[in-house]
Design a protein around this motif. Structure first.
Motif, PDB file in Angstrom:
ATOM      1  N   LYS A 203       0.864  -1.185   0.000  1.00 46.32           N
ATOM      2  CA  LYS A 203       0.000   0.000   0.000  1.00 46.32           C
ATOM      3  C   LYS A 203       0.896   1.228   0.000  1.00 46.32           C
ATOM      4  N   HIS A 214      -2.673   8.310   6.019  1.00 46.31           N
ATOM      5  CA  HIS A 214      -3.676   7.619   5.211  1.00 46.31           C
ATOM      6  C   HIS A 214      -2.999   6.386   4.611  1.00 46.31           C
ATOM      7  N   LYS A 216      -3.379   3.749   1.798  1.00 48.33           N
ATOM      8  CA  LYS A 216      -4.155   3.656   0.570  1.00 48.33           C
ATOM      9  C   LYS A 216      -3.703   2.505  -0.330  1.00 48.33           C
ATOM     10  N   ASP A 218      -3.277   1.030  -4.091  1.00 50.64           N
ATOM     11  CA  ASP A 218      -2.750   1.686  -5.287  1.00 50.64           C
ATOM     12  C   ASP A 218      -3.877   1.892  -6.299  1.00 50.64           C
ATOM     13  N   HIS A 366      -9.282   2.821   2.386  1.00 49.45           N
ATOM     14  CA  HIS A 366      -8.135   2.453   1.548  1.00 49.45           C
ATOM     15  C   HIS A 366      -8.321   2.875   0.097  1.00 49.45           C
ATOM     16  N   GLY A 367      -9.457   3.516  -0.212  1.00 50.01           N
ATOM     17  CA  GLY A 367      -9.773   3.875  -1.583  1.00 50.01           C
ATOM     18  C   GLY A 367      -9.351   5.285  -1.950  1.00 50.01           C
ATOM     19  N   LEU A 368     -10.062   5.862  -2.917  1.00 51.16           N
ATOM     20  CA  LEU A 368      -9.659   7.144  -3.494  1.00 51.16           C
ATOM     21  C   LEU A 368     -10.066   8.346  -2.644  1.00 51.16           C
ATOM     22  N   PHE A 371      -7.649  11.232  -0.754  1.00 48.26           N
ATOM     23  CA  PHE A 371      -6.499  10.366  -1.015  1.00 48.26           C
ATOM     24  C   PHE A 371      -5.215  10.886  -0.402  1.00 48.26           C
ATOM     25  N   ASP A 372      -4.897  12.142  -0.615  1.00 49.74           N
ATOM     26  CA  ASP A 372      -3.659  12.685  -0.030  1.00 49.74           C
ATOM     27  C   ASP A 372      -3.972  13.714   1.042  1.00 49.74           C
TER      28      ASP A 372
END
Length: 747
Positions: A203, A214, A216, A218, A366-368, A371-372
């Motif tokens: 991840k 976070h 995440k 890929d 863990h998704g979009l 995201f950052d």
């Protein structure tokens, strides 16, 4: 498995290092945004190099020469968290290996921070220009060779992150071990890690501007763990479907798909069939190749439409809330297994259409989403970026990188996996800014309207890219409104789709069929209204999964009357559908008249096919598909008004309809007649334009289908004498609750 934040311990300065205390604190706290500035080899003075490595798992470490044996220098731990430093006296940049001693043994490895940037200038340029063909090869985790060294290159778009690390099986999910380099001009973090193998889980650990972490998956992963696990999985170069070159060539040269037969079997792979004796497990892609594909081929369907198989976390979403738009779900096997499934479909003469979801995505951590630490993929304004009905996020179609990401995904499935089409879900929700919103809950466009101009531009871009990249494919819109030109080219003001689901036809005709036949005379327009707009788009007539869920029951369960009448009504309805202009789509189970509502957690009720009534419906669907495929009049002009004529449209009193279908050859004529009451009718006159014998190629009341066997002894000769303004007529026996297809035999 959940990564945890590592707190720095006390510094122990054993040997001098040019690193500042602040740099050391940032490294050991996994909070350094420019790791290549401090890790790896650095010239600290003329003739002196300092090599630094974060090795939290190491008990001791050394620098070895390029041969992997010669000891160049010991490494000294300068922080208890695992920061090691070595000094080398030499003029040139050292070529070295790391020898790491740990509890599990000693390992010699290449240092990721001894390599220069892994993304090339040409790739940076491709990202800047939104090159959708190159995009899946630049981002994600891809096998890469730098010089003579093999490994994996990781690259992820996270422009607002303070720090990004690869966390994985190979580093004990420790964000201190493999922090990444930011390529500022494109907002992409990258890192080459030597010596990795496919199959490892990974991840991205992302520290946002506020210091929050976070974890995440890929977004460009080629493979993922089977849910409920959430990690991405390293995968080597994709093996494309093998042995289907002839299929692709023929598809590309087949001509206008609007003039070709298309009967689609819509399928949810997770519930088509299960293995109850093995814990109710799924069938694998390989087992589906052996069971599903021959079954669909035998029934005569031209295509299978797969409910989404892009990796998704929640079974109850049926795949419509994906998190990995480049990875086939692991529920049924590996990417290679899926590629083999595609090749097997093509070997069976079956095209594959993927339900593809660019309209929204779930809020799984863990998704979009976020995201950052910012609204990177979703629109920042919840009035534009959040679906109130579904609790999901809406893509920001006004952002170049998001449009590139989605368009690249569309191309990926068509080019890499050789799929034959995309059915785009929930297009209406993308087109309208006020979709399912009350006043004050949405933001008008720059002209004050409710059209989502950015989504329109994206759909046109996506369709253009798809048709350019993969000749012969189709794109299909699930769009339920009167939006004009959905299936028209963009240069004609359209959205560029090849086809559109005819939701209005489906709602009207299903509503009609649910009425008791004694009341149908008052609702005759429900069957005829669709012809007022039947050629305004290139339509597919859908009896989809949406019609057998959420308390609606099954198609059979919605038919009125006793058991015999319910089956007769359904058979007559299928006959009307297959005779009507438009391509066909039927959800699995409908072909044998499943009695209960669809349940995504269990198999279809295959035992029902042993019942004569259910087997009869299955036999009818096979014969309807055979007629659709082999009789040009029933498919060549599905999308052209010249292929259809009403003969009887106004006999509401008897609930009778009759119409003519013809192909490019005006001599090839099929007459379709529906009697939608349980009253047989003798000597019913139906006007026809030409003399000859009209052979009864389909009679949904045939005893072979479970009907009463009333009919016309296989054929009727047209007689002179006008009927419905035509010079000849057929004197027909109309079976009860039945549809007839009569094809003219040339004199």
């Amino acid at each position: 498995m959940r990564p945890t934040e590592n707190k720095p311990g006390a510094t122990q300065k054993v040997v001098p290092t040019t690193l500042s205390q602040a740099e050391i604190t940032a490294l050991v706290g996994a909070d350094h945004g420019d790791p290549f500035a401090v890790l790896g080899p650095h010239r600290v003075s003329v003739g002196t190099w300092e090599v630094r490595a974060m090795l939290p798992e190491a008990d001791a470490a050394r620098l070895l020469g390029a041969d992997g044996e010669t000891v160049l220098a010991p490494m000294v731990r300068v922080h208890t968290a695992g920061l090691f430093v070595a000094r080398l006296g030499q003029a040139d940049r050292p070529d070295y290996r790391l020898q790491v001693e740990r509890a599990a043994g000693t390992e010699v490895r290449h240092d990721p921070y001894a390599f220069f940037a892994a993304i090339t200038d040409d790739e940076i340029a491709a990202l800047k220009t939104g090159d959708t063909a190159a995009y899946p090869d630049i981002l994600g985790a891809r096998p890469t060779r730098l010089g003579e060294i093999d490994g994996f290159r990781f690259a992820v778009w996270a422009p607002n992150a303070r720090r990004v690390s690869v966390i994985a099986d190979f580093n004990d999910w420790d964000g201190r071990c493999h922090p990444m380099r930011l390529r500022h001009d494109v907002g992409v973090w990258e890192l080459f890690v030597p010596g990795l193998s496919p199959g490892m889980r990974y991840k991205y650990e992302i520290r946002d501007a506020h210091g929050n972490l976070h974890f995440k998956a890929d977004p460009l992963a080629l493979a993922a763990e089977a849910p409920p696990a959430t990690a991405s999985v390293l995968h080597g170069p994709l093996r494309r479907p093998a042995g289907d070159d002839a299929w692709l060539d023929e598809r590309g040269q087949a001509g206008d798909p609007r003039r070709r037969p298309m009967a689609i079997y819509e399928c949810h792979l997770g519930s088509w069939a299960r293995v109850p004796e093995e814990g109710n497990r799924y069938l694998t892609y390989r087992e589906l190749s052996e069971r599903l594909l021959p079954y669909v081929r035998d029934l005569g369907f031209t295509h299978i439409e797969l409910l989404p198989i892009t990796e998704y976390p929640f079974d109850g979403s049926w795949g419509y809330q994906p998190v990995s738009l480049f990875a086939p779900t692991r529920r049924f096997g590996t990417p290679e297994d899926f590629a083999d499934f595609v090749a097997a479909a093509h070997a069976n003469g079956i095209g594959l259409i993927l339900d593809w979801v660019p309209g929204h995505f779930p809020n799984d951590p863990h998704g979009l989403a976020d995201f950052d630490g910012t609204e990177l993929y979703e629109h920042a304004d919840p009035r534009q970026g959040f679906h109130l009905d579904w609790g999901t996020y809406i893509y920001n179609y006004g952002r170049d990188e998001v449009r590139t990401f989605l368009t690249a995904s569309a191309r990926f499935w068509l080019e890499r996996y050789h799929l034959d089409g995309l059915r785009v879900d929930a297009v209406a929700s993308m087109l309208y800014l006020d979709y399912s919103r009350q006043p004050g809950e949405w933001v008008p466009n720059r002209y004050g309207g409710n059209e989502n101009l950015e989504a329109i531009a994206f759909l046109r871009q996506m369709n253009h890219a798809a048709y350019t990249a993969a000749p012969g494919i189709v794109t299909i819109a699930e769009e339920s409104t009167a939006w004009p030109g959905v299936s028209r080219p963009p240069d004609h003001g359209g959205l560029g789709f090849g086809f559109k689901w005819n939701m209005g036809w489906m709602h009207d005709t299903l509503r009609y069929m649910q009425y008791d036949p004694v009341h149908r005379r008052f609702h005759h327009h429900d069957l005829t209204f669709g012809m007022l707009y039947a050629f305004s788009e290139n339509y597919i007539l859908p009896l989809s999964h949406d019609e057998v869920v959420h308390g609606k029951g099954s198609l059979l369960g919605r038919m009125p009357g006793d058991r015999w009448q319910r089956f007769a009504n359904l058979r007559a309805y299928y006959g009307f559908m297959w005779g009507h202009p438009g391509k066909k789509l039927l959800f699995m189970g409908g072909e044998f008249a499943q009695e209960r509502e669809w349940d995504h957690d269990t198999s279809l009720d295959w035992h029902l096919t042993g019942d004569p009534f259910h087997a009869g419906v299955q036999r009818l669907v096979r014969d309807l598909n055979g007629a659709h495929r082999t009789v040009p009049a029933l498919h060549e002009r599905d999308c052209e008004p010249e292929g259809f004529e009403w003969i009887v449209s106004d006999d509401a009193a008897n609930s009778v309809l009759a119409f003519l279908r013809q192909g490019s050859d005006a001599e090839d004529i099929v007459i379709v007649v529906c009697n939608l009451t349980p009253v047989p009718r003798e000597g019913y006159a139906v006007g026809v334009p030409r003399p000859g014998i009209y052979r009864e190629i389909i009679n949904t009341d045939a005893s072979a289908y479970g009907g009463s066997g009333v009919g016309n002894l296989g054929a009727v000769e047209a007689r002179e004498g006008a009927a419905q303004s035509r010079p000849y007529h057929l004197s027909l026996t109309l079976p009860p609750l039945a549809t007839l297809f009569l094809r003219r035999i040339r004199p």
